[in-house]
Design an enzyme around this catalytic site. Structure first.
Site, short mmCIF file in Angstrom:
data_model
loop_
_atom_site.label_atom_id
_atom_site.label_comp_id
_atom_site.label_asym_id
_atom_site.label_seq_id
_atom_site.Cartn_x
_atom_site.Cartn_y
_atom_site.Cartn_z
N ASP A 73 -23.34 18.45 37.72
CA ASP A 73 -23.53 17.48 37.73
C ASP A 73 -21.92 17.00 37.75
O ASP A 73 -21.53 15.87 37.69
CB ASP A 73 -23.56 17.04 36.22
CG ASP A 73 -25.13 17.10 35.51
OD1 ASP A 73 -26.21 16.90 36.61
OD2 ASP A 73 -25.39 16.94 34.59
N HIS A 78 -18.21 13.25 41.30
CA HIS A 78 -16.94 13.13 41.71
C HIS A 78 -17.42 12.58 43.06
O HIS A 78 -16.59 11.61 43.81
CB HIS A 78 -16.62 14.36 42.19
CG HIS A 78 -15.11 14.65 43.33
ND1 HIS A 78 -14.44 14.22 42.71
CD2 HIS A 78 -15.11 14.43 44.40
CE1 HIS A 78 -13.26 14.47 43.77
NE2 HIS A 78 -14.02 15.03 45.34
N ASN A 146 -19.56 8.50 34.05
CA ASN A 146 -19.46 9.49 32.48
C ASN A 146 -19.05 8.20 31.36
O ASN A 146 -19.47 7.52 30.32
CB ASN A 146 -19.01 10.64 32.16
CG ASN A 146 -20.64 11.54 32.54
OD1 ASN A 146 -21.93 11.15 32.90
ND2 ASN A 146 -20.77 13.03 32.63
N GLU A 147 -17.72 8.44 31.38
CA GLU A 147 -17.79 8.09 30.13
C GLU A 147 -15.58 7.71 30.86
O GLU A 147 -14.79 8.65 31.85
CB GLU A 147 -16.92 8.97 28.46
CG GLU A 147 -17.08 10.43 29.22
CD GLU A 147 -17.18 11.71 29.55
OE1 GLU A 147 -16.48 11.82 30.66
OE2 GLU A 147 -18.62 11.59 29.30
N ARG A 174 -7.67 5.15 13.37
CA ARG A 174 -6.53 6.40 13.61
C ARG A 174 -7.93 8.03 13.49
O ARG A 174 -8.73 7.70 12.45
CB ARG A 174 -6.32 6.39 12.00
CG ARG A 174 -4.50 4.96 11.90
CD ARG A 174 -4.35 5.29 10.10
NE ARG A 174 -3.54 6.60 10.65
CZ ARG A 174 -3.29 7.71 9.10
NH1 ARG A 174 -4.35 7.55 7.98
NH2 ARG A 174 -2.23 8.80 9.52
N THR A 187 -25.40 11.61 27.00
CA THR A 187 -26.00 13.31 26.98
C THR A 187 -25.10 13.67 27.77
O THR A 187 -25.16 14.97 27.26
CB THR A 187 -26.76 13.40 27.87
OG1 THR A 187 -26.87 12.97 28.93
CG2 THR A 187 -28.42 12.19 27.06
N ALA A 188 -23.45 13.53 27.46
CA ALA A 188 -22.39 14.19 27.74
C ALA A 188 -21.09 14.50 26.53
O ALA A 188 -21.53 14.68 25.66
CB ALA A 188 -21.62 13.45 29.56
N ALA A 190 -19.93 12.60 24.97
CA ALA A 190 -20.18 11.19 23.83
C ALA A 190 -21.21 11.95 22.71
O ALA A 190 -20.99 11.75 21.37
CB ALA A 190 -20.68 10.26 24.40
N SER A 192 -21.71 15.61 22.71
CA SER A 192 -21.12 15.85 21.23
C SER A 192 -20.13 15.71 19.74
O SER A 192 -19.94 15.84 18.60
CB SER A 192 -20.33 17.45 21.73
OG SER A 192 -18.77 16.26 22.71
#
Length: 294
Positions: A73, A78, A146-147, A174, A187-188, A190, A192
């Site tokens: 992935d 990339h 992804n993020e 905070r 599903t990456a 985020a 976890s």
């Protein structure tokens, strides 16, 4: 769809299994009389640079109608960002580990050929753009499939920042940071962090806090058309790290802010016949203990 005629191939450099798959792929495509080009990152390693055009993906993108990515992935993320602006469809062949995006097995050359013959589905995936803004000017920017992650760096303390949505104050944080993810990225990293899984057909973005101090600071799902601002408190600027897909790093300025908006071009992801999103979730996340559906 019309059959693909002008194909570029890229892959994870330095991986012999990837190079072996690319060599077989070149042989198959040459035998069908197709125009095949190679990314300069893997051209020499394939041994085909003398007989096939070799160039960067940026320069190849305007001249191809399909990009095949061999790897995991991360390799697809990339490569996909380099061709998204040219709307080049991307097919992923899995030589990595998990493989949410590279969903074709290297042993299934029959599926690859069916895709090249036009028997496939092209799915558009949302891409974000992170911008470092200073004095109302953009001083740095990068896309993210992804993020976008803002996280603490070189400190054991939490960082303090604010989030604003479409010009309205949302929250004062905070925490150890914030993940702003697309449905693809849900599903990456985020996931976890306790974020929701979002179907790729949803036009939405999730804001997922990383280890927040306040337990009521929960993940928030908003429209993909929203303008997100992250304003870091001055005392935290030196302890903040911003990354896009864990591949591109951005540095905040002392009085600047981080803006996240939808990138003007989607990632066009190619799937073979029979691809089903929930099959991927069941296989990768081990839902149902591997038992077939009722």
């Amino acid at each position: 769809m019309q059959p693909f005629q002008r194909i570029a191939i890229t892959g994870k450099p330095g991986d012999q299994a990837v190079i072996d798959t690319i060599r077989k792929l070149i042989h198959e495509l040459d035998g069908r009389g197709l125009t095949v080009s190679l990314d300069e990152a893997i051209g020499d390693a394939t041994g085909a640079s003398a007989t096939h055009p070799v160039a960067s993906l940026d320069s190849l993108a305007p001249r191809i109608d399909l990009l095949i990515v061999v790897g995991g992935d991360g390799t697809l993320l990339h490569a996909g960002k380099q061709v998204a602006a040219h709307q080049v469809p991307v097919l992923g062949i899995n030589r990595g580990r998990l493989g949410f995006l590279v969903d074709v097995s290297p042993d299934r050359f029959d599926e690859i050929i069916r895709v090249i013959d036009g028997d496939c589905r092209v799915e558009e995936r949302l891409v974000l753009e992170a911008r470092v803004v200073h004095d109302d000017g953009i001083v740095a920017h990068a896309p993210a499939i992804n993020e976008v992650v803002l996280q603490r760096w070189n400190t054991a303390r939490m960082i303090e920042f604010e989030t604003w949505i479409d010009g309205e104050p949302c929250n004062r944080h905070r925490s150890d940071g914030l993940i702003i993810c697309t449905p693809t990225g849900s599903t990456a990293y985020a996931l976890s962090g306790g974020g929701p899984i979002m179907h790729p057909g949803i036009d939405a973005v999730a804001l997922v806090p990383i280890s927040p101090h306040t337990l009521s600071n929960r993940p928030l799902v908003i429209s993909a058309g929203s303008h997100i601002e992250v304003r870091v408190q001055p005392q935290s600027i030196e302890q903040v790290h911003v990354s896009c897909d864990s591949q591109t790093n951005l540095s905040l300025t002392a009085d600047g802010r981080l803006d996240i908006v939808a990138y003007p071009h989607a990632l066009r992801l190619v799937h073979p016949p029979g691809h089903r999103y929930f099959d991927i979730l069941r296989a990768k996340l081990h839902w149902g203990d591997g038992a077939p559906p009722c």
